[in-house]
Design a protein around this motif. Structure first.
Motif, PDB file in Angstrom:
ATOM      1  N   CYS A  69       0.838  -1.211   0.000  1.00 34.01           N
ATOM      2  CA  CYS A  69       0.000   0.000   0.000  1.00 34.01           C
ATOM      3  C   CYS A  69       0.865   1.250   0.000  1.00 34.01           C
ATOM      4  O   CYS A  69       0.424   2.310  -0.434  1.00 34.01           O
ATOM      5  N   TYR A 107      -6.430   0.206  -2.593  1.00 37.41           N
ATOM      6  CA  TYR A 107      -6.694   0.432  -1.167  1.00 37.41           C
ATOM      7  C   TYR A 107      -7.476   1.729  -0.958  1.00 37.41           C
ATOM      8  O   TYR A 107      -8.496   1.748  -0.264  1.00 37.41           O
ATOM      9  N   LYS A 159     -10.947  -0.722   6.634  1.00 43.44           N
ATOM     10  CA  LYS A 159      -9.566  -0.758   6.166  1.00 43.44           C
ATOM     11  C   LYS A 159      -9.037  -2.184   6.065  1.00 43.44           C
ATOM     12  O   LYS A 159      -8.258  -2.487   5.169  1.00 43.44           O
ATOM     13  N   ALA A 162     -10.014  -3.612   2.817  1.00 47.99           N
ATOM     14  CA  ALA A 162      -9.168  -3.083   1.751  1.00 47.99           C
ATOM     15  C   ALA A 162      -7.812  -3.787   1.743  1.00 47.99           C
ATOM     16  O   ALA A 162      -7.263  -4.068   0.679  1.00 47.99           O
ATOM     17  N   LEU A 163      -7.266  -4.093   2.920  1.00 50.99           N
ATOM     18  CA  LEU A 163      -5.984  -4.803   2.989  1.00 50.99           C
ATOM     19  C   LEU A 163      -6.107  -6.224   2.444  1.00 50.99           C
ATOM     20  O   LEU A 163      -5.193  -6.727   1.789  1.00 50.99           O
ATOM     21  N   VAL A 182      -5.967  -6.004  -1.208  1.00 50.33           N
ATOM     22  CA  VAL A 182      -4.584  -5.814  -1.640  1.00 50.33           C
ATOM     23  C   VAL A 182      -3.840  -7.151  -1.599  1.00 50.33           C
ATOM     24  O   VAL A 182      -3.044  -7.456  -2.492  1.00 50.33           O
TER      25      VAL A 182
END
Length: 100
Positions: A44, A54, A64, A67-68, A71
């Motif tokens: 990120c 992200y 979050k 989102a990780l 990724v």
């Protein structure tokens, strides 16, 4: 490959009335999942495509950690594509299949 790493979603549903939120699968290779998760922090920061993914997910109001995980999925797919094609990683590469 994502299933092997345990990065896929599991939908919890019983019939048509009981619907739970989709969650990340607990199946899969735990060491690989942990390694990818730790790598996602650095990705990120330094990988443009991962950072854009992200930020796009976080701006939508998603958590979050979700989102990780996205990724992590992208990193795994990038690594698999590099291993399969045998080409060197190119940060500026644009897919011909991607919409303009």
């Amino acid at each position: 490959m994502c299933s092997y790493a345990g990065l896929t979603l599991v939908v919890r549903q019983s019939g048509s009335s009981v619907k739970g939120r989709p969650r990340i699968s607990k199946m899969g290779n735990q060491k690989l999942k942990n390694l990818l998760f730790m790598c996602s922090f650095t990705a990120c920061k330094y990988n443009k495509a991962c950072r854009a993914l992200y930020e796009r997910i976080v701006v939508k109001g998603k958590r979050k950690i979700l989102a990780l995980i996205a990724v992590c999925n992208k990193l795994l797919k990038q690594a698999f594509a590099i291993a399969r094609s045998g080409l060197i990683f190119d940060n500026e590469y644009k897919s011909t299949l991607a919409k303009n």
